[in-house]
Design a protein around this motif. Sequence first.
Motif, PDB file in Angstrom:
ATOM      1  N   ILE A  54     -16.373 -67.516  10.442  1.00  0.00           N
ATOM      2  CA  ILE A  54     -16.957 -66.601   9.703  1.00  0.00           C
ATOM      3  C   ILE A  54     -18.160 -67.511   9.020  1.00  0.00           C
ATOM      4  O   ILE A  54     -17.832 -68.697   8.539  1.00  0.00           O
ATOM      5  N   TYR A  56     -19.692 -67.508   6.016  1.00  0.00           N
ATOM      6  CA  TYR A  56     -19.999 -66.960   4.573  1.00  0.00           C
ATOM      7  C   TYR A  56     -21.168 -67.415   3.822  1.00  0.00           C
ATOM      8  O   TYR A  56     -22.077 -68.097   4.296  1.00  0.00           O
ATOM      9  N   ASN A  81      -6.654 -64.252   3.486  1.00  0.00           N
ATOM     10  CA  ASN A  81      -5.846 -63.824   4.923  1.00  0.00           C
ATOM     11  C   ASN A  81      -5.455 -62.501   4.862  1.00  0.00           C
ATOM     12  O   ASN A  81      -5.647 -61.709   5.777  1.00  0.00           O
ATOM     13  N   VAL A  84      -8.299 -60.116   5.120  1.00  0.00           N
ATOM     14  CA  VAL A  84      -9.146 -60.025   6.299  1.00  0.00           C
ATOM     15  C   VAL A  84      -8.084 -59.179   7.318  1.00  0.00           C
ATOM     16  O   VAL A  84      -8.822 -58.479   8.184  1.00  0.00           O
ATOM     17  N   LYS A  85      -6.629 -59.418   7.225  1.00  0.00           N
ATOM     18  CA  LYS A  85      -5.949 -58.785   8.331  1.00  0.00           C
ATOM     19  C   LYS A  85      -5.941 -57.224   7.910  1.00  0.00           C
ATOM     20  O   LYS A  85      -5.975 -56.562   9.107  1.00  0.00           O
TER      21      LYS A  85
END
Length: 105
Positions: A54, A56, A81, A84-85
């Motif tokens: 990614i 950023y 995390n 994002v999941k």
Amino acid sequence: MIVKRDGETDEWVINVKYNKEDREKYSDAIDRMQEGLDSMIDLYNEAEDDEELIQYEEEVIAAIKDAKETFGNDFIDQKINTIVKEVLSLMQGGQTRGQTPEKDK
């Protein structure tokens, strides 16, 4: 060890003589240093390139750094995390690979 002054150059000269025991100690030390260097070279050669998943934006990087200072690395890593999941699971529902929702185009 012999320390004497050199009459020609007016410098101090140190002559070091080693006995057999000293030479063995130095030889062993050099061998250990070489083994350590070989291990470091092996680790370097086996290392994989880091893949940036990614990219950023600068403001996001700054916000993450601030949050980690306030709440700690582990807490923020876990939260990011989880987010994002969740986003990825939502994107997978009804989408084919490589397709993005119309509203994100």
